[in-house]
Enzyme design. Structure first.
Site, short mmCIF file in Angstrom:
data_model
loop_
_atom_site.label_atom_id
_atom_site.label_comp_id
_atom_site.label_asym_id
_atom_site.label_seq_id
_atom_site.Cartn_x
_atom_site.Cartn_y
_atom_site.Cartn_z
N GLU A 165 -35.95 17.91 -50.77
CA GLU A 165 -35.29 17.70 -52.14
C GLU A 165 -34.23 18.71 -51.95
O GLU A 165 -34.25 19.88 -51.57
CB GLU A 165 -36.37 18.43 -53.18
N LYS A 214 -42.35 28.00 -42.81
CA LYS A 214 -41.19 28.73 -42.42
C LYS A 214 -40.52 29.47 -43.44
O LYS A 214 -39.91 28.86 -44.31
CB LYS A 214 -40.36 27.64 -41.73
N CYS A 266 -31.93 23.35 -59.41
CA CYS A 266 -31.62 22.08 -58.76
C CYS A 266 -31.21 21.20 -59.69
O CYS A 266 -30.52 20.07 -59.40
CB CYS A 266 -32.61 21.51 -57.95
N GLY A 304 -28.84 21.24 -44.65
CA GLY A 304 -29.98 21.68 -43.82
C GLY A 304 -31.20 20.40 -43.92
O GLY A 304 -31.71 20.19 -43.00
N GLU A 351 -21.81 19.34 -55.09
CA GLU A 351 -22.82 20.11 -55.81
C GLU A 351 -21.85 21.67 -55.52
O GLU A 351 -21.50 21.87 -54.46
CB GLU A 351 -24.14 20.46 -55.38
#
Ligand code: NAP
Length: 527
Positions: A264, A183, A301, A244, A392
């Site tokens: 993740e 995707k 990340c 998500g 975050e």
């Protein structure tokens, strides 16, 4: 060439009427190519084709899969400057970063090629029969890892190459013997298409079945939702936001046949600053962290979003130097106006919390979409009481928490959500004297770092890129390094199966000369 179409196996298709473009955040303008979102019918075709391809692709030998993976790496390199140009125009990232990430991407593909060519990764285990055993005979049992089935990979916004179309998730799934449907990430659909064309060329050159790889465009969440719900899909790889990742995880769990989602997601990567280390190195660590917080506009990340220290001169010095140094860094362009907007909103939300003091903020004028860094300070008690401060803020943001003492520091670490990494800046004696703090951190993270920075994720077998939820949805697995192949397999046992009908990995002769566990002993011997 960018066609803007979906790649359903070897066929190009654009039957839908929903189109979109990518955006150049450096020039603040739309890019020219127009992409057509995949329709429900095209999604179905890609899934059915992947399932058909699985029948033969899952039986390919390690050598055959290695040839395919190496050919993908070669074809990506052969895209040359065109790939770098599209990458930079869709991400705002510099050409140097694009080339570095391309190197990492082809390096990952070649590492998986070696891994499956060598073959021991299947963890073959053989327990031979004991017909004479009393009171009942023991049967012959042989176990190895086999591929799961078609996998859906969601491209990540912050790694258009290394965590997207032919990135780590795709390389691992193809290495395992699973067809992949990507995707594509809407922010870098052109980069995705070029890489998809390279994968399909490689598939054709190495005789892989049609449907081993598909690449679908989307600019909304529907395509991903339909893919995750398709009965032919057997696993999902995702890198992105907690919202998500969690939505897809829940969707997969609600299917009549639930499937694993390896997501993740967010992490604030706590850094613990102990006093003795700061007494001698506060200024130098602060300078290092000014670089780490702003690296890649903070869009990693593993960005250090939380700095935890104990009140005192050393921490004061650290905060002061960090404030001085971080404003010297020239801001850089963020990936997309939406990411920039989310950063600005997250920054606003954080600094408007009660008890927060901004100690450094880059306030000069910058071009559109450039992320201006900011560091704030808060007392340990306030941090403990306010969950908003634990979230975050994706960008060049960090929060310095001033704890009263060691026990408050330990309490804060214990109450943190799961994280990808945790770092300790300390002397060796401090590590030994603060086992409570060290153990608390170890319980919250997937990787612990001694006197360093969390940014920079080495791709090698000993890397663990994952962590307790919500850093990832399954802390038992890594998303980086060859061990990430384990996400896309299931163990499978053959009982009393004729030797000549077994996969080569489990045959008596051990024709692949792999390391196996025979009656509890690891060996490359034949039986
Ligand atoms: P995202 O919003 O999580 O989206 C990632 C992908 O998942 C996109 O392709 C998106 O599809 C899809 N998606 C999102 N929500 C979905 C849902 N409910 N159902 C089905 N599909 C869904 O991440 P992003 O667009 O890459 O970046 C946005 C934010 O994510 C950033 O600002 C940052 O906070 C975070 N992020 C974190 C990391 C990290 O490593 N910690 C990395 C990247 C991003 P569509 O785009 O087609 O809608």
């Amino acid at each position: 060439m960018i066609t803007g179409k979906n790649y359903i196996g070897n066929s190009l298709s654009a039957n839908g009427n929903k189109t979109f473009t990518t955006f150049n955040p450096q020039t603040n303008t739309e890019n020219a190519s127009v992409f057509t979102e995949a329709t429900a019918e095209e999604i179905n075709q890609a899934a059915i084709l992947a399932n058909q391809a699985f029948q033969s692709y899952s039986k390919k030998s390690g050598k055959e899969k290695a040839a395919f993976l190496r050919a993908i790496a070669d074809e990506i390199e052969a895209l040359g400057e065109a790939l770098i140009e599209v990458y930079t125009s869709e991400s705002g990232l510099p050409a140097g970063r694009a080339m570095g990430e391309r190197g990492r991407t082809v390096g990952q593909l070649r590492a998986f090629a070696l891994h499956v060519e060598e073959g021991s990764w299947v963890e073959a285990s053989i327990d031979t029969a004991q017909p004479e055993r009393q009171p009942i005979p023991k049967v012959d049992l042989r176990k190895m890892n086999v591929p799961l089935g078609p996998i859906v990979v969601f491209g990540a916004s912050n790694f258009p190459l290394a965590f997207s179309t032919a990135g780590g998730d795709t390389a691992a799934a193809l290495a395992a013997g699973c067809p992949v449907i990507v995707k594509s990430h809407p922010m870098h659909a052109g980069t995705g298409e070029l890489v998809a064309s390279a994968v399909l060329k490689a598939a054709e050159k190495t005789g892989m079945p049609n449907g081993v790889f598909s690449n679908l465009n989307s600019s909304g969440i529907e395509v991903g939702q339909q893919l995750v719900q398709h009965p032919a899909v057997k696993g999902v790889g995702f890198t992105g936001s907690i919202r998500g990742g969690r939505a897809l995880f829940d969707l997969a769990a609600q299917r009549p046949e639930p499937i694993p989602v390896f997501a993740e997601m967010g992490s604030i990567n706590p850094v613990v600053l102990l006093p003795e280390a700061l007494n001698t190195g506060a200024a130098s660590w602060a300078t290092t962290y000014a670089g780490s917080i702003t690296l890649g506009a903070g869009q990693f990340c593993t960005n250090p979003g939380l700095l935890l220290g104990i009140k005192g001169e050393g921490l004061d010095q650290f905060g002061q130097t960090l404030a001085e140094e971080i404003v010297k860094v020239t801001p850089t362009c963020m990936l997309h106006p939406n990411i920039y907007g989310a950063y600005e909103a997250g920054k606003e939300r954080a600094v408007s919390q009660e008890g927060l003091e901004v100690i450094a903020a880059y306030n000069d004028e910058v071009s559109a979409n450039y992320g201006r860094q900011i560091v704030s300070k808060v007392a340990g008690k306030t941090f403990l009481e306010n969950p908003t401060l634990h979230h975050e803020v994706f960008g060049p943001f960090s929060l310095l928490v001033e704890c009263e003492n060691e026990s408050q520091l330990e309490e804060i670490i214990t109450k943190l959500e799961g994280q990808l990494t945790g770092t300790i800046i300390a002397s060796e004696t401090e590590i030994a004297a603060n086992s409570g703090i060290v153990n608390a951190l170890q319980n919250r993270v997937g990787r612990i770092i001694f006197n360093g920075v969390p940014t920079g994720v080495e791709v090698c077998p000993s890397m663990l890129h994952g962590g307790p939820y919500p850093a990832s949805t399954d802390a038992r697995f890594t998303a980086v390094g060859v061990d990430s192949i384990k996400r896309w397999v299931r163990p499978f046992s053959f009982q009393a199966w004729p030797d000549n009908l077994l996969p080569e990995e489990l045959r008596n002769e051990n024709p692949l000369e792999i390391l196996r566990n025979i009656n509890g002993i690891k060996t490359t011997d034949k039986l």
